[in-house]
Design an enzyme around this catalytic site. Structure first.
Site, PDB file in Angstrom:
ATOM      1  N   SER A 156       7.785  -6.758   0.447  1.00  0.00           N
ATOM      2  CA  SER A 156       6.545  -6.052   0.101  1.00  0.00           C
ATOM      3  C   SER A 156       6.004  -5.336   1.330  1.00  0.00           C
ATOM      4  O   SER A 156       6.171  -5.813   2.455  1.00  0.00           O
ATOM      5  CB  SER A 156       5.487  -7.025  -0.410  1.00  0.00           C
ATOM      6  OG  SER A 156       4.872  -7.694   0.673  1.00  0.00           O
ATOM      7  N   ASP A 157       5.365  -4.201   1.120  1.00  0.00           N
ATOM      8  CA  ASP A 157       4.576  -3.637   2.208  1.00  0.00           C
ATOM      9  C   ASP A 157       3.482  -4.659   2.531  1.00  0.00           C
ATOM     10  O   ASP A 157       3.172  -5.533   1.713  1.00  0.00           O
ATOM     11  CB  ASP A 157       3.975  -2.281   1.817  1.00  0.00           C
ATOM     12  CG  ASP A 157       3.598  -1.445   3.041  1.00  0.00           C
ATOM     13  OD1 ASP A 157       3.479  -2.014   4.154  1.00  0.00           O
ATOM     14  OD2 ASP A 157       3.412  -0.225   2.899  1.00  0.00           O
ATOM     15  N   TRP A 158       2.908  -4.548   3.716  1.00  0.00           N
ATOM     16  CA  TRP A 158       1.963  -5.572   4.180  1.00  0.00           C
ATOM     17  C   TRP A 158       0.728  -5.619   3.259  1.00  0.00           C
ATOM     18  O   TRP A 158      -0.085  -4.714   3.238  1.00  0.00           O
ATOM     19  CB  TRP A 158       1.567  -5.273   5.629  1.00  0.00           C
ATOM     20  CG  TRP A 158       2.475  -5.862   6.679  1.00  0.00           C
ATOM     21  CD1 TRP A 158       2.060  -6.468   7.831  1.00  0.00           C
ATOM     22  CD2 TRP A 158       3.912  -5.937   6.707  1.00  0.00           C
ATOM     23  NE1 TRP A 158       3.149  -6.918   8.557  1.00  0.00           N
ATOM     24  CE2 TRP A 158       4.287  -6.602   7.896  1.00  0.00           C
ATOM     25  CE3 TRP A 158       4.915  -5.525   5.830  1.00  0.00           C
ATOM     26  CZ2 TRP A 158       5.621  -6.855   8.233  1.00  0.00           C
ATOM     27  CZ3 TRP A 158       6.241  -5.770   6.164  1.00  0.00           C
ATOM     28  CH2 TRP A 158       6.571  -6.426   7.345  1.00  0.00           C
ATOM     29  N   GLY A 159       0.651  -6.672   2.480  1.00  0.00           N
ATOM     30  CA  GLY A 159      -0.486  -6.824   1.572  1.00  0.00           C
ATOM     31  C   GLY A 159      -0.288  -6.150   0.223  1.00  0.00           C
ATOM     32  O   GLY A 159      -1.230  -6.030  -0.552  1.00  0.00           O
TER      33      GLY A 159
END
Ligand SMILES: *[C@@H]1O[C@H](CO)[C@@H](O)[C@H](O)[C@H]1NC(C)=O
Ligand SMILES: *[C@@H]1O[C@H](CO)[C@@H](O)[C@H](O)[C@H]1NC(C)=O
Ligand SMILES: *[C@@H]1O[C@H](CO)[C@@H](O)[C@H](O)[C@H]1NC(C)=O
Ligand SMILES: *[C@@H]1O[C@H](CO)[C@@H](O)[C@H](O)[C@H]1NC(C)=O
Ligand SMILES: *[C@@H]1O[C@H](CO)[C@@H](O)[C@H](O)[C@H]1NC(C)=O
Ligand SMILES: *[C@@H]1O[C@H](CO)[C@@H](O)[C@H](O)[C@H]1NC(C)=O
Ligand SMILES: *[C@@H]1O[C@H](CO)[C@@H](O)[C@H](O)[C@H]1NC(C)=O
Ligand SMILES: *[C@@H]1O[C@H](CO)[C@@H](O)[C@H](O)[C@H]1NC(C)=O
Ligand SMILES: *[C@@H]1O[C@H](CO)[C@@H](O)[C@H](O)[C@H]1NC(C)=O
Length: 802
Positions: A290-293
């Protein structure tokens, strides 16, 4: 989130009711009240379960070892691998380990343009500069050298290549992180980058999957959901998915899912995108991060195909314990969590990271002021690659009155905030005062860069440009950590010594005094962009006024723009005193040194525009972010209703004249094209690709060569130069673009020399996505083939029939 239940049900994407959801037509008038899922244009059908794999092709050995290792892991250990932990070093993130069985987890650090936040590494030309080079060798060599730096510093993954965004929306703040607005050019460069990085034993992370075409509303905030990119099936395949397919075909070990929603289902929990398209149709063998968050749910994201949640997971638990619980109670299948762990561990084995890999994050300690182990990651072999990148980053678009190259001028005047090096360069420390001084380096994760410039220079607010010195990279997580900066001013001063040239300079005034004895006035401006915000505009009044003021008193005004994306120049391009213009893009740490080679004619310019420069903003198909209006206020919708027709496909379809077309760039020499030959390799190719066992990149039949084209390029001018020859294909049917890039080759040609360029067209290159058949179709009829120096300078054309 305060989404009404109907939208939440979309987000969970698990309910069978979704299977029945049907999309409304994009142009159907909107109802005022949202009553059902089908209200929005984009809908994402459920696709379960995640395809499991035992390793296709060259992944088989890695999967065999991964199965053996994962079979020794407990449920807790498997779950532990799927979540990020706070890094004990300057890795951008670290993933969970299972040391009991010898698996150390991963260190990842950004980004696609090189390693960041550390020392003893190089600041590479940004991807947009590599796109402008149209140079496959350079792209590959850059990846090899960057990959070596990631490895030396103990990073298991490189944070690139970036192929989403794809420049649909010209004001997007991250367009410079990807190679081009054209999916084919982006895809070829991404594939070479994956190869180069992975040959160093470093996993490539191809991102952002998918439809990540604006920064505005990229994340949910203040009760407003993340923007939904609503993309029809054909556009998805022919445009946005295309470069990802190229990267998967090249073997990318990981793919990052993006912040935005896709068809109203979060990209990291969109089962159609991850299970259906990426791991199914494209046969992706690696793991999804996942992208961060960007993780929006627990069970749903696991079932939809997400494998690792970063930088930590509130949904799966700090140690993955919630995910483990969901497996115990049957909400997530045991097969799925085993598949997650297996994919992760297979990436490690596939890249040989189980053998002699540097300790994770070894070269990137938190503190640079405490005594520590020094890790030099810079390889002397990088030098010619950095320099070539800084040279070929430059695209010359105007050159009248023999303005360039410069010929031992007696007096040069140098103007503009972009000419000198920044006042400070201290990124590894990341102390607030350094961040402020280097707004352009680190600035833009949601910050207002102009306020940094204000602090430094006490000037008026000027968002959209960087007054803090020459721009060599954009801002945010894709920003680089240059070892030094060769500025344009410094490089010109060095040549001035050789040539006995006198220099006058003023980097401060918007209306500088012009010495009437100037042989030329060099003006340096920029267009800043960075993560977190979209650009305020595509041209700015301050820089335009500076150029106009100089040109009013200098009949030989030469403008260089360091542009992090498209920059419009119609305010002054026709001024006869503006004699030469260079789009320099983001050349990396050798910026000035590379530019000087062009300015003084040591190398003929050979860069070409990897996007269309319009005369006016209004000429673009979708230049501005979708902000959400009226009933969309809380659920911003971005309907990609222009479909295939953005950038040059749009200009060609509408018969619009751009200021400078896609693929355009001048040289100091001239090239003539001749001897087009088109040869069908396969006779009677079937309409649809023969069904073959899937491989990375999808049906291998799509990658079979069908047509070979050759053309001769002759250097008919006065100096040696490199030419990037381009091949475009017009697929039959009025619903297809007039022409699309499907080949490019670059060669350096001596004066009077001739080079034969060869282009091989695969089945995919010639096909259109057939929505009903859900397959690539080789349409019956006449395919037009064009070869030339830009998308509108195509002296050779011919036809091939299927
Ligand atoms: C998105 O929605 C469009 C319109 O309904 C549809 O054509 C397309 O297949 C959908 N794609 C995905 C990935 O859900
Ligand atoms: C989970 O990963 C973390 C971070 O690497 C590590 O400290 C911890 O020991 C791991 N847990 C297990 C059960 O291996
Ligand atoms: C979000 O909505 C909730 C419920 O309506 C409200 O209590 C809260 O103040 C809102 N938050 C923001 C930042 O607007
Ligand atoms: C199973 O566990 C997950 C994670 O704790 C939880 O969200 C879910 O509600 C549980 N389901 C059942 C049926 O207990
Ligand atoms: C950015 O900062 C400047 C100067 O501090 C301020 O005038 C401007 O309003 C700010 N812009 C935004 C979008 O916050
Ligand atoms: C041009 O030079 C003259 C004479 O120095 C000056 O008065 C004028 O303001 C200059 N024009 C601009 C646009 O800078
Ligand atoms: C071009 O520059 C000369 C001075 O060198 C000036 O006299 C002339 O007005 C300028 N022309 C334009 C169009 O600005
Ligand atoms: C585009 O046109 C608008 C409206 O006429 C104008 O304000 C703007 O400056 C133009 N853009 C450029 C780059 O000239
Ligand atoms: C790329 O490398 C090949 C093989 O080394 C060489 O023949 C070709 O000229 C190079 N092309 C460019 C543009 O540097």
């Amino acid at each position: 989130m305060v989404a009404p239940p109907s939208i939440q049900s979309l987000a969970s994407a698990l309910l069978p009711v979704l299977a029945a959801a049907t999309a409304v037509h994009p142009h159907q008038p909107r109802q005022a009240i949202i009553t059902e899922d089908a209200f929005f244009y984009g809908q994402s059908p459920p696709v379960y379960p995640t395809p499991e794999t035992s390793g296709l092709g060259d992944w088989a050995a890695a999967y065999e070892k991964a199965h053996a290792l994962v079979s020794q892991m407990t449920l807790e250990e498997k779950a532990n691998l799927t979540v990020g932990y706070p890094p004990p070093n300057r890795c951008s993130g670290v993933t969970g380990s299972a040391m009991r069985v010898g698996f150390p987890g991963f260190c990842t650090t950004g980004a696609g343009n090189g390693i960041r936040q550390t020392d003893f590494v190089n600041g590479w030309p940004a991807a947009i500069s590599i796109g402008a080079s149209f140079n496959k060798n350079l792209t590959y060599l850059r990846a090899v050298q960057m990959g070596g730096e990631f490895r030396a510093k103990g990073s298991s993954l490189a944070g690139g290549p970036v192929v989403g965004p794809l420049g649909r929306m010209e004001r997007h703040g991250r367009n410079w992180e990807s190679f081009s607005n054209d999916p084919y050019l982006a895809g070829e460069m991404a594939a070479l980058t994956v190869r180069g990085i992975q040959e160093q034993g470093v996993q490539a992370m191809t991102k952002h999957f998918i439809g990540y075409e604006q920064q505005s509303h990229r994340l949910a905030a203040n009760n407003i959901s993340a923007v939904s990119s609503n993309i029809d099936d054909r556009t998805m395949h022919e445009i946005y998915l295309w470069p990802f397919a190229s990267a998967v075909h090249a073997g990318t070990a990981s793919v990052m899912c993006s912040y935005n929603k896709l068809n109203n289902s979060g990209s990291c929990q969109n089962s159609k995108a991850l299970n259906g398209i990426l791991k199914g149709e494209l046969g992706f063998q690696g793991w999804v991060i996942s992208d961060w968050g960007a993780q929006d749910s627990g069970v749903a994201s696991a079932m939809a195909g997400l494998d690792v949640a970063m930088p930590s997971s509130k949904y799966w638990g700090a140690k993955g314990e919630i995910l483990a619980e969901a497996v115990r109670n049957g909400s997530v299948s045991a097969e799925r969590i085993t598949d997650m762990a297996t994919r992760i561990v297979a990436g490690w084995y596939h890249l040989g990271q189980d053998q002699g890999y540097p300790e994770l994050g070894v070269g990137m300690p938190i503190s640079f002021t405490e005594p520590r182990e020094i890790v030099y990651a810079r390889d002397p072999k990088s030098k010619p690659v950095l320099l070539s990148g800084a040279i070929e980053s430059n695209v010359l678009v105007k050159n009248i009155n023999n303005a360039l190259p410069l010929k031992k001028p007696k007096l040069l005047s140098i103007f503009g905030y972009d000419a000198p090096a920044p006042a400070a360069q201290n990124t590894p420390f990341q102390r607030p005062e350094f961040i402020k001084n280097n707004g352009w380096i680190w600035g833009a994760t949601g910050v207002n860069i102009s306020s940094y410039n204000d602090i430094l220079y006490g000037r008026e607010s000027l968002p959209g440009i960087s007054l803090g010195g020459t721009l060599i990279t954009g801002g945010g997580s894709g920003a680089t950590a240059p070892a030094y900066i060769s500025s344009p001013f410094e490089a010109i001063a060095q040549q001035a010594y050789e040539d006995d040239t006198s220099l006058f300079w003023d980097f401060q005034s918007i209306k500088p005094a012009v010495n009437s004895g100037s042989d030329a006035c060099l003006v340096f401006i920029n267009a800043y962009a960075g993560e977190g915000v979209d650009r305020p505009y595509l041209h700015d009044d301050y820089s335009d006024a500076l150029v106009k003021n100089v040109a009013a008193n200098c009949s030989n005004t030469i403008v260089t723009i360091h542009n992090a994306g498209v920059r419009l120049i119609d305010q002054w391009i026709d001024n006869p005193n503006v004699t030469a213009v260079i789009f320099g893009h983001l050349p990396g740490q050798d910026s000035g040194r590379g530019l000087a080679q062009i300015l003084y004619g040591k190398v003929s310019p050979s860069g070409k525009l990897p996007y269309t420069v319009a005369k006016n903003e209004s000429d673009y198909a979708a230049p501005n972010p979708d902000l959400g209006e009226g009933q969309y206020e809380m659920y911003p919708q971005s309907d990609f209703s222009e479909g295939l027709f953005y950038d040059y496909r749009h200009f060609d379809k509408e018969g619009l004249k751009p200021r400078f077309e896609f693929g355009f760039g001048l040289s100091y020499t001239t090239f003539a094209y001749s001897d087009l030959s088109i040869e069908s390799i396969t006779q009677d190719a079937p309409r649809f690709p023969p069904k073959m066992p899937i491989k990375q990149g999808g049906n291998p039949a799509l990658w079979e060569p069908l047509v070979k084209v050759t053309a001769t390029v002759h250097n008919t001018g006065p100096v040696e130069g490199a030419e990037a020859a381009q091949l475009y294909v017009g697929v039959p049917g009025h619903d297809s673009p007039v022409r699309q890039l499907r080949g490019f080759e670059k060669a350096t040609i001596p004066v009077g020399g001739k080079v034969t360029m060869e282009f091989v067209l695969t089945r995919r290159d010639l096909s259109a996505w057939n929505v009903e058949a859900q397959d690539w179709e080789l349409r019956k009829g006449k395919y037009k083939i064009y070869v030339g120096g830009s998308s509108r300078d195509l002296p050779l054309d011919g036809v091939v029939r299927f």
